[in-house]
Design an enzyme around this catalytic site. Structure first.
Site, short mmCIF file in Angstrom:
data_model
loop_
_atom_site.label_atom_id
_atom_site.label_comp_id
_atom_site.label_asym_id
_atom_site.label_seq_id
_atom_site.Cartn_x
_atom_site.Cartn_y
_atom_site.Cartn_z
N HIS A 86 43.83 82.12 39.80
CA HIS A 86 43.44 81.00 40.64
C HIS A 86 44.62 80.19 41.16
CE1 HIS A 86 40.00 82.16 38.28
NE2 HIS A 86 40.61 81.74 37.20
N ARG A 133 40.32 82.66 20.24
CA ARG A 133 40.13 81.52 21.15
C ARG A 133 38.78 81.60 21.86
NH1 ARG A 133 42.17 83.14 26.98
NH2 ARG A 133 41.57 81.04 27.56
N PRO A 149 48.22 85.21 30.89
CA PRO A 149 48.42 84.15 29.89
C PRO A 149 47.21 83.94 28.98
CG PRO A 149 48.15 83.21 32.08
CD PRO A 149 48.27 84.69 32.26
N ASN A 150 47.53 83.68 27.74
CA ASN A 150 46.59 83.35 26.68
C ASN A 150 45.75 84.53 26.19
OD1 ASN A 150 47.30 80.53 26.52
ND2 ASN A 150 46.25 80.31 28.48
N HIS A 209 38.37 90.60 34.65
CA HIS A 209 38.14 89.33 33.95
C HIS A 209 37.11 89.57 32.86
CE1 HIS A 209 40.46 87.18 36.90
NE2 HIS A 209 39.81 87.87 37.83
N LEU A 210 37.40 89.10 31.67
CA LEU A 210 36.47 89.26 30.56
C LEU A 210 35.19 88.46 30.79
CD1 LEU A 210 39.08 88.99 27.69
CD2 LEU A 210 37.86 91.06 28.39
N SER A 211 35.34 87.23 31.26
CA SER A 211 34.18 86.37 31.51
C SER A 211 33.77 86.50 32.98
CB SER A 211 34.51 84.92 31.18
OG SER A 211 35.47 84.40 32.08
N TYR A 258 35.03 84.55 25.25
CA TYR A 258 35.85 85.76 25.25
C TYR A 258 35.52 86.75 24.15
CZ TYR A 258 38.45 82.96 28.57
OH TYR A 258 38.79 82.19 29.65
N ARG A 269 31.40 80.11 35.84
CA ARG A 269 32.20 79.09 35.16
C ARG A 269 32.55 77.97 36.12
NH1 ARG A 269 36.67 81.68 31.57
NH2 ARG A 269 36.61 79.55 30.77
N ASP A 301 51.89 88.16 46.23
CA ASP A 301 52.99 88.66 47.04
C ASP A 301 53.70 89.84 46.37
OD1 ASP A 301 52.40 86.81 49.00
OD2 ASP A 301 54.05 85.46 48.49
N GLU A 357 41.50 94.32 39.44
CA GLU A 357 41.49 92.99 38.82
C GLU A 357 40.35 92.94 37.81
OE1 GLU A 357 40.66 88.37 40.24
OE2 GLU A 357 41.05 89.90 41.76
N ALA A 403 44.46 82.86 34.02
CA ALA A 403 44.54 81.63 34.83
C ALA A 403 45.37 81.82 36.10
CB ALA A 403 45.11 80.50 33.99
N ARG A 453 37.50 78.26 39.12
CA ARG A 453 37.70 79.65 38.72
C ARG A 453 37.09 80.64 39.71
NH1 ARG A 453 39.74 79.64 33.46
NH2 ARG A 453 39.16 77.80 32.27
N ASN A 486 44.56 91.77 34.27
CA ASN A 486 43.74 90.59 34.01
C ASN A 486 44.71 89.43 34.17
OD1 ASN A 486 42.36 88.39 33.03
ND2 ASN A 486 41.41 89.52 31.33
#
Length: 143
Positions: free
Chosen positions: A79, A18, A10-11, A99-101, A23, A106, A86, A97, A76, A110, A73
């Site tokens: 978490h 954003r 998402p996002n 993550h950009l940040s 990011y 953070r 599952d 997995e 959100a 997170r 990725n």
């Protein structure tokens, strides 16, 4: 030829516009184009959804599609989503997995990932380079 699935959560469709200080300015389209170039000679599909259901459906369908490895990725959903966890356990397809940040630099909420302990590897805090590192590892280890 290996089949590789990239899932953006998402996002991430808002990358480049954003929270630029977190990011960066790189768009999702640019990341997908670079991943496609790096996966030359392999079948790569990039998928983005803001819906947990769509992501779960895509993970489940990847089993029937004979996907060799997934790079996700989860954003959100990292978490919050036991359901995505599952789905990965159900299909038993190796995944990375991304993550950009740096999620550990953070907010405390997170720091928890429902996926990290079942992932082949986790890349966090490298910006778009994290996707490219995960793809390199996937190609070397599973393709």
């Amino acid at each position: 030829m290996a089949k590789i699935l990239i899932i953006h959560g998402p996002n991430l469709n808002m990358l480049g516009t954003r929270e630029l200080s977190i990011y960066g300015k790189t768009t999702l389209k640019t990341i997908d184009q670079q991943l496609t170039r790096l996966a030359k000679g392999h079948q790569l599909e990039c998928f983005q959804s803001n819906s947990e259901r769509d992501i779960i459906d895509k993970i489940q369908a990847s089993s029937k599609a004979k996907v060799d490895v997934i790079i996700i990725n989860p954003a959100a959903f990292t978490h919050t989503s036991i359901a995505i966890r599952d789905a990965f356990l159900a299909v038993n397809i190796p995944f990375y997995e991304v993550h950009l940040s740096n999620i550990y630099a953070r907010e405390t909420f997170r720091h928890l990932s429902y996926l990290s302990d079942i992932a082949q590897g986790v890349v966090s805090g490298l910006g778009p380079q994290g996707y490219y590192a995960a793809l390199s590892a996937a190609l070397e280890n599973f393709c």
